[in-house]
Scaffold this active site. Sequence first.
Site, mmCIF file in Angstrom:
data_model
loop_
_atom_site.group_PDB
_atom_site.id
_atom_site.type_symbol
_atom_site.label_atom_id
_atom_site.label_comp_id
_atom_site.label_asym_id
_atom_site.label_seq_id
_atom_site.Cartn_x
_atom_site.Cartn_y
_atom_site.Cartn_z
ATOM 1 N N HIS A 65 -40.381 -7.079 11.446
ATOM 2 C CA HIS A 65 -40.662 -5.707 11.338
ATOM 3 C C HIS A 65 -42.257 -5.631 11.173
ATOM 4 O O HIS A 65 -42.965 -4.849 10.450
ATOM 5 C CB HIS A 65 -39.864 -5.304 10.109
ATOM 6 N N HIS A 66 -43.256 -6.639 11.922
ATOM 7 C CA HIS A 66 -44.298 -6.465 11.353
ATOM 8 C C HIS A 66 -45.149 -5.240 11.970
ATOM 9 O O HIS A 66 -45.968 -4.776 11.586
ATOM 10 C CB HIS A 66 -45.189 -7.758 11.819
ATOM 11 N N LYS A 71 -37.770 -3.494 19.341
ATOM 12 C CA LYS A 71 -37.814 -3.128 20.772
ATOM 13 C C LYS A 71 -36.876 -4.217 21.195
ATOM 14 O O LYS A 71 -37.300 -5.452 21.037
ATOM 15 C CB LYS A 71 -39.076 -2.840 21.402
ATOM 16 N N LYS A 107 -32.907 -7.188 19.672
ATOM 17 C CA LYS A 107 -31.946 -7.441 20.741
ATOM 18 C C LYS A 107 -30.649 -7.060 20.388
ATOM 19 O O LYS A 107 -30.132 -7.101 19.151
ATOM 20 C CB LYS A 107 -31.970 -8.899 21.205
ATOM 21 N N SER A 363 -41.216 0.332 28.955
ATOM 22 C CA SER A 363 -40.693 0.804 28.059
ATOM 23 C C SER A 363 -41.386 1.638 27.078
ATOM 24 O O SER A 363 -41.226 2.824 26.470
ATOM 25 C CB SER A 363 -39.630 0.124 27.398
HETATM 26 P P1 NAD Z 1 -28.930 -8.027 36.107
HETATM 27 O O1 NAD Z 1 -27.587 -8.045 35.559
HETATM 28 O O2 NAD Z 1 -29.195 -6.873 36.802
HETATM 29 O O3 NAD Z 1 -29.039 -9.174 37.176
HETATM 30 C C1 NAD Z 1 -28.707 -10.445 36.890
HETATM 31 C C2 NAD Z 1 -28.209 -11.137 38.377
HETATM 32 O O4 NAD Z 1 -27.885 -12.797 38.061
HETATM 33 C C3 NAD Z 1 -26.684 -10.446 38.772
HETATM 34 O O5 NAD Z 1 -26.712 -9.951 39.953
HETATM 35 C C4 NAD Z 1 -25.839 -11.788 38.376
HETATM 36 O O6 NAD Z 1 -24.677 -11.613 39.564
HETATM 37 C C5 NAD Z 1 -26.764 -13.015 38.792
HETATM 38 N N1 NAD Z 1 -26.246 -14.188 38.380
HETATM 39 C C6 NAD Z 1 -25.234 -14.562 37.218
HETATM 40 N N2 NAD Z 1 -25.186 -15.856 37.256
HETATM 41 C C7 NAD Z 1 -25.758 -16.174 38.034
HETATM 42 C C8 NAD Z 1 -25.884 -17.839 38.829
HETATM 43 N N3 NAD Z 1 -25.470 -18.735 37.995
HETATM 44 N N4 NAD Z 1 -26.643 -17.816 39.882
HETATM 45 C C9 NAD Z 1 -27.281 -16.916 40.520
HETATM 46 N N5 NAD Z 1 -27.122 -15.575 40.137
HETATM 47 C C10 NAD Z 1 -26.412 -15.380 39.130
HETATM 48 O O7 NAD Z 1 -29.696 -8.509 34.824
HETATM 49 P P2 NAD Z 1 -31.411 -8.379 34.861
HETATM 50 O O8 NAD Z 1 -31.699 -7.089 33.942
HETATM 51 O O9 NAD Z 1 -32.032 -8.466 36.129
HETATM 52 O O10 NAD Z 1 -31.694 -9.502 33.904
HETATM 53 C C11 NAD Z 1 -31.870 -10.747 34.302
HETATM 54 C C12 NAD Z 1 -32.687 -11.849 33.119
HETATM 55 O O11 NAD Z 1 -33.909 -11.077 33.135
HETATM 56 C C13 NAD Z 1 -32.111 -11.906 31.959
HETATM 57 O O12 NAD Z 1 -32.162 -13.001 31.594
HETATM 58 C C14 NAD Z 1 -32.588 -10.798 31.157
HETATM 59 O O13 NAD Z 1 -32.620 -11.225 29.754
HETATM 60 C C15 NAD Z 1 -34.014 -10.824 31.765
HETATM 61 N N6 NAD Z 1 -34.845 -9.688 31.453
HETATM 62 C C16 NAD Z 1 -34.383 -8.411 32.111
HETATM 63 C C17 NAD Z 1 -35.365 -7.342 31.816
HETATM 64 C C18 NAD Z 1 -35.121 -5.977 32.268
HETATM 65 O O14 NAD Z 1 -35.734 -5.103 32.104
HETATM 66 N N7 NAD Z 1 -33.930 -5.890 32.797
HETATM 67 C C19 NAD Z 1 -36.559 -7.495 30.962
HETATM 68 C C20 NAD Z 1 -37.019 -8.753 30.559
HETATM 69 C C21 NAD Z 1 -36.003 -9.849 30.953
#
Ligand code: NAD
Length: 472
Positions: A65-66, A71, A107, A363
Amino acid sequence: MSDQHYSFFGAVEKSFDKAAKFTKWDIGILGQIRECNAVYQMRFPLKRDDGSIEVIEAYRVQHSHHKTPCKGGIRFAAEVNQDEVMALAALMTYKCAIVNVPFGGGKGGIKINPKKYSTWELEKITRRYTAELIKKNFIGPGTDVPAPDYGTGEREMAWILDTYTAMHPGEIDAAGCVTGKPVTQGGVRGRREATGLGVFFGLREVCNMPDVMKKLGLTVGVEGKRVVVQGLGNVGYHSAKFFQDAGAKVIGLAEYEGAIYNDKGLDIDAVFNHRKTTGSILNFPGATNFEKNADALIMDCDILIPAALENVIDGNNAPNIKAKIIGEAANGPLTPEADEILGKKGVLVVPDMYLNAGGVTVSYFEWLKNLSHVRYGRLEKRFTENLNSQILGQMEELTGKRVKDASREFIMHGPDEVDLVYSGLEETMITATHEIMNAWKANPEIPDMRTAAYVVAINKVGTSYSELGIFP
Ligand code: NAD
């Protein structure tokens, strides 16, 4: 060391401790920065479509909470657990600090495999989860603002907004309670592709550093780089697409059901559409199937972008990685053991908490838009175009020459919302890259880029806490 009893939060703590010794903060402040401030674990019932009752397990963690609001995204995945949500919340604190977004880290996670629920069931789960957050004051434009993450997207964010607004009638800034919304519901243009675009801007900046490329034995620039991407979801798809558009070759792609490669390069949209029609990326025309989807990770390439889930590169496969650069688009794709092995091999690991900060950066822009109640560019677009037109007209009159049509269009153009969002993100990622690289260069004892990124983050959060007077 074995990866058997892997704790994601433990891994984040380990990286934190590794970096803390390169900072000036005393142990008390470091402890306050490191710990999770609030952990909300909840259970609620879901009446399934067949009439049975299922108890749903869910979390929201506020790491710091700094700065407020907190978010961080909300994840729908069968593997969700408290340790994971705590780790991801902590990463959000450091991520926001690195890209100068004035939020604390948070989160959320719901322990479900969304593919096993109907749309109506998912809506009920999302709305009930939001109601539970409201009950404990764990959501609101000034307290805690969720966003999409693995398994969630615009649709879920719209349900969250609708639930929140229904329970806060008349709250003028209610749209700022969640980001990643559809544009028609107060979302911002460019948010959907923001994380992938940020991954691209961050890696492009690294690839443009001659000294870094020389050390890796690579040429300067993104063009011609051979890229492999794991995960063709929101982050993976857009990362791959921006690399392709900039002239890189995406030679390997891995999804849940399998992986494919083609040394000449894969057309991202064609693969995406092939998956949509056939249900799989396998058997894509012109490409070869890998035997196992994890084989793509050990393919010979310049840049490997894991963009699926955490923990995919561990002590077992790290020794076989051939990439020169790993861009951590996903959160925590490397275990600490893998990190150590790759560091020794001379692989440049570009760390998650900075590289995938594009999502939270945009965001932040969305939240600002919601609080100001006006679309970016609305006030200045026409004014800028008129001004540019005047300047151009004067120049042409004075020189007696006419500017070419393509350049004319570019010069005259006043910014739309998406232009401002993209350029704000580009500026943010470039600045963050240089801050981290400068911290790394300033202290030769800092072993890797991840530690340098943590040093930058810890220093900013430490300054914030101490200036708040929490530690007189
Ligand atoms: P998403 O659900 O849109 O996509 C993830 C994809 O990975 C899916 O298509 C899934 O089928 C695939 N997948 C799952 N297991 C797999 C495997 N073993 N091998 C290959 N593909 C596999 O999710 P996202 O929003 O793209 O998030 C992906 C990563 O990015 C997560 O670690 C998330 O925390 C991180 N992230 C997302 C955001 C965002 O804005 N969406 C922001 C920062 C970080």
